[in-house]
Each structure stands twice: as C-alpha cells, then as structure tokens.
Design a protein around this motif. Structure first.
Motif, PDB file in Angstrom:
ATOM      1  N   ARG A   4      78.010  39.726  46.833  1.00  0.00           N
ATOM      2  CA  ARG A   4      78.536  39.448  45.540  1.00  0.00           C
ATOM      3  C   ARG A   4      79.448  38.062  45.989  1.00  0.00           C
ATOM      4  O   ARG A   4      79.635  37.374  45.048  1.00  0.00           O
ATOM      5  CB  ARG A   4      79.850  40.736  45.207  1.00  0.00           C
ATOM      6  N   GLU A   5      80.025  38.181  47.246  1.00  0.00           N
ATOM      7  CA  GLU A   5      80.893  36.958  47.318  1.00  0.00           C
ATOM      8  C   GLU A   5      79.873  35.761  47.596  1.00  0.00           C
ATOM      9  O   GLU A   5      80.104  34.461  47.146  1.00  0.00           O
ATOM     10  CB  GLU A   5      81.654  37.017  48.623  1.00  0.00           C
ATOM     11  N   LYS A  78      87.710  35.859  52.620  1.00  0.00           N
ATOM     12  CA  LYS A  78      89.329  36.182  52.800  1.00  0.00           C
ATOM     13  C   LYS A  78      89.977  37.173  51.558  1.00  0.00           C
ATOM     14  O   LYS A  78      91.063  37.132  51.613  1.00  0.00           O
ATOM     15  CB  LYS A  78      89.881  34.696  52.684  1.00  0.00           C
ATOM     16  N   LEU A  79      88.929  37.563  50.818  1.00  0.00           N
ATOM     17  CA  LEU A  79      89.454  38.374  49.708  1.00  0.00           C
ATOM     18  C   LEU A  79      90.060  39.471  49.985  1.00  0.00           C
ATOM     19  O   LEU A  79      91.186  39.785  49.543  1.00  0.00           O
ATOM     20  CB  LEU A  79      88.471  38.716  48.830  1.00  0.00           C
ATOM     21  N   ASP A  80      89.633  40.319  51.081  1.00  0.00           N
ATOM     22  CA  ASP A  80      90.394  41.531  51.742  1.00  0.00           C
ATOM     23  C   ASP A  80      91.933  41.202  52.112  1.00  0.00           C
ATOM     24  O   ASP A  80      92.792  42.064  52.139  1.00  0.00           O
ATOM     25  CB  ASP A  80      89.613  42.016  52.644  1.00  0.00           C
ATOM     26  N   LEU A 112      97.753  31.456  53.981  1.00  0.00           N
ATOM     27  CA  LEU A 112      96.616  31.095  53.088  1.00  0.00           C
ATOM     28  C   LEU A 112      96.905  30.446  51.541  1.00  0.00           C
ATOM     29  O   LEU A 112      96.282  29.335  51.400  1.00  0.00           O
ATOM     30  CB  LEU A 112      95.871  32.211  52.939  1.00  0.00           C
ATOM     31  N   GLY A 113      97.837  30.912  51.133  1.00  0.00           N
ATOM     32  CA  GLY A 113      98.398  30.217  49.723  1.00  0.00           C
ATOM     33  C   GLY A 113      97.717  30.447  48.583  1.00  0.00           C
ATOM     34  O   GLY A 113      98.115  30.289  47.683  1.00  0.00           O
ATOM     35  N   LEU A 114      96.364  30.874  48.626  1.00  0.00           N
ATOM     36  CA  LEU A 114      95.614  30.726  47.521  1.00  0.00           C
ATOM     37  C   LEU A 114      95.636  32.135  46.501  1.00  0.00           C
ATOM     38  O   LEU A 114      95.259  32.150  45.479  1.00  0.00           O
ATOM     39  CB  LEU A 114      94.113  30.923  47.915  1.00  0.00           C
ATOM     40  N   ALA A 135      87.527  44.852  44.699  1.00  0.00           N
ATOM     41  CA  ALA A 135      88.204  45.123  46.214  1.00  0.00           C
ATOM     42  C   ALA A 135      89.497  45.842  45.950  1.00  0.00           C
ATOM     43  O   ALA A 135      89.782  46.647  46.967  1.00  0.00           O
ATOM     44  CB  ALA A 135      88.555  43.906  46.684  1.00  0.00           C
ATOM     45  N   ARG A 136      90.280  45.947  44.837  1.00  0.00           N
ATOM     46  CA  ARG A 136      91.568  46.660  44.659  1.00  0.00           C
ATOM     47  C   ARG A 136      91.028  48.023  44.528  1.00  0.00           C
ATOM     48  O   ARG A 136      91.681  48.909  45.168  1.00  0.00           O
ATOM     49  CB  ARG A 136      92.104  46.154  43.245  1.00  0.00           C
ATOM     50  N   ARG A 137      90.161  48.426  44.086  1.00  0.00           N
ATOM     51  CA  ARG A 137      89.823  49.770  43.819  1.00  0.00           C
ATOM     52  C   ARG A 137      89.383  50.261  45.309  1.00  0.00           C
ATOM     53  O   ARG A 137      89.566  51.594  45.422  1.00  0.00           O
ATOM     54  CB  ARG A 137      88.449  50.040  42.976  1.00  0.00           C
ATOM     55  N   LYS A 138      88.672  49.716  46.202  1.00  0.00           N
ATOM     56  CA  LYS A 138      88.521  50.000  47.513  1.00  0.00           C
ATOM     57  C   LYS A 138      89.724  50.168  48.431  1.00  0.00           C
ATOM     58  O   LYS A 138      89.924  51.217  49.058  1.00  0.00           O
ATOM     59  CB  LYS A 138      87.689  48.856  48.305  1.00  0.00           C
ATOM     60  N   ILE A 139      90.735  49.252  48.285  1.00  0.00           N
ATOM     61  CA  ILE A 139      91.913  49.448  48.824  1.00  0.00           C
ATOM     62  C   ILE A 139      92.676  50.587  48.153  1.00  0.00           C
ATOM     63  O   ILE A 139      93.437  51.599  48.896  1.00  0.00           O
ATOM     64  CB  ILE A 139      92.900  48.173  48.812  1.00  0.00           C
TER      65      ILE A 139
END
Length: 220
Positions: A4-5, A78-80, A112-114, A135-139
């Motif tokens: 997906r990424e 880096k999304l995680d 990272l700042g992003l 990703a939020r649902r995974k966390i």
C-alpha cells in the motif's frame, strides 16, 4: 515498505544510480522537507522546491512526477513513527514508562516534522487517509490488547470499556502535539501519562506497581 505504501509513492520517472544524480535527488528531498514544514503542503510548489534546492524545475520532474510523490518518498517507511506509541503496562511503573515513551515519541515527531503536513494532505488524498486510518487501527488494536492483558490480571478498573479507553489514549497523545503547535508550550508528558494511568488503574494498583518497580530498579 508495504504494497500500500508502494502504491502511494508510485513509479518514479527516473531512479538515479550515479552519485551526482543521487546528490541532486537528495537535495530535492531535503528542500521539499524544509518547505513542507515551513510553508505547508498546499503552499509549496515543485518550482519552489527546485529553486530552494538550487536546480531547475525540469530537474525536479526528472526525479519526481509531482510534489505528492516527493512527500510520499519522505514518508516512506516512517508512517508508524508518526503514530502514538504502544504503552507497556506490565513491566514496571506504568506512569513513568508511559511518560518516557511519550517524550521519545515527541522527539521523533519533531525530528521528522512531517506530522504537521499529514492532516492537511489526508483531507484531499483518500489513499493516504486510508493508509493512516489502517495504521491507527493497528496501533489501537495493540493498545487494546495490552489493556486486556492488564485487565485479565485484575489491574484495571473493573467497569472500563477497554475499547473506548484505547481510543481515548490515542486522542490524548495525538492532541498533545496539536496543543504544542497552537500554544507554543511544550506538552507535559508526565501529566498526560498521569491522566492516562489514572483512567486505566485504581490508585492502589498504581501504588503497588510503583513499589514493585522501585524494588526491582524498573522505575523508568
């Protein structure tokens, strides 16, 4: 990088191999990183990124199809790191451990700042919004799982809705960054940790866990 990424980044117009070309591409990435953070995603153009990097606009399009692809390249793998950390409830003093996690998370975000750019882009980018949501649902699932483990050991309040508490923890952590940006004041992660732990644990349990951590040298 997940499939997906990879879909988000897409196929690059040209992938450099020679050192000189790699230097130009990296200069564009650094330039985009700086301008996205200082100006915002929408207010930054490919032409400005190229000029800031000291190259022609045509050079930008040699390496990136558009500014979105450049941003996704910056976010690759880096999304995680942009999402709330997973608390550890069973390996020491929960409050001190959580505060340490939050401080480290805040440091990563600022380096990272992003994270300041993502909300702006996700509103208009359904693919990115889907990735961030997943990703939020995974966390959330990981936080919920750790709360269930603590609950099974009789450590949490008995009447807790663990699913709701898991989402509340995420909101508290995520909003601390937004509060910093709006007020210019550093978030007090000790206080945030205290609020979260009082939401999860009865006072006598927290005291008991602290005593065990102190006796085992696991305060933080």
């Amino acid at each position: 990088m997940s499939d997906r990424e990879d879909f988000l980044v897409g196929e690059f117009p040209f992938v450099p191999k020679q050192e000189r070309a790699l230097i130009k591409r990296n200069a564009l990435l650094e330039s985009g990183h700086t301008l996205f953070i200082s100006r915002g995603y929408e207010q930054t153009t490919a032409k400005e990124i190229a000029a800031h990097a000291g190259v022609a606009t045509g050079t930008f399009y040699r390496y990136f199809s558009d500014k979105r692809q450049l941003l996704m390249s910056l976010l690759e793998d880096k999304l995680d790191k942009l999402l709330p950390p997973e608390p550890s409830w069973l390996s020491g003093d929960p409050q001190s451990l959580l505060a340490s996690l939050l401080v480290a998370h805040n440091k990563r975000l600022n380096e990272l700042g992003l994270h300041r750019v993502l909300p702006e882009l996700a509103l208009k980018d359904s693919e990115l919004a889907e990735i961030l949501g997943a990703a939020r649902r995974k966390i959330h699932a990981r936080i919920l799982s750790s709360l269930k483990q603590a609950s099974e050991k009789g450590l949490t309040w008995r009447d807790l809705d663990l699913d709701t508490v898991s989402w509340a923890i995420m909101v508290l952590v995520e909003n601390s960054q937004e509060k910093e940006a709006r007020t210019g004041k550093l978030a007090d992660y000790q206080e945030i940790s205290k609020v979260i732990c009082r939401m999860v644990f009865p006072p006598e349990v927290l005291s008991h866990l602290r005593n065990i951590a102190d006796s085992n040298g696991l305060k933080c």
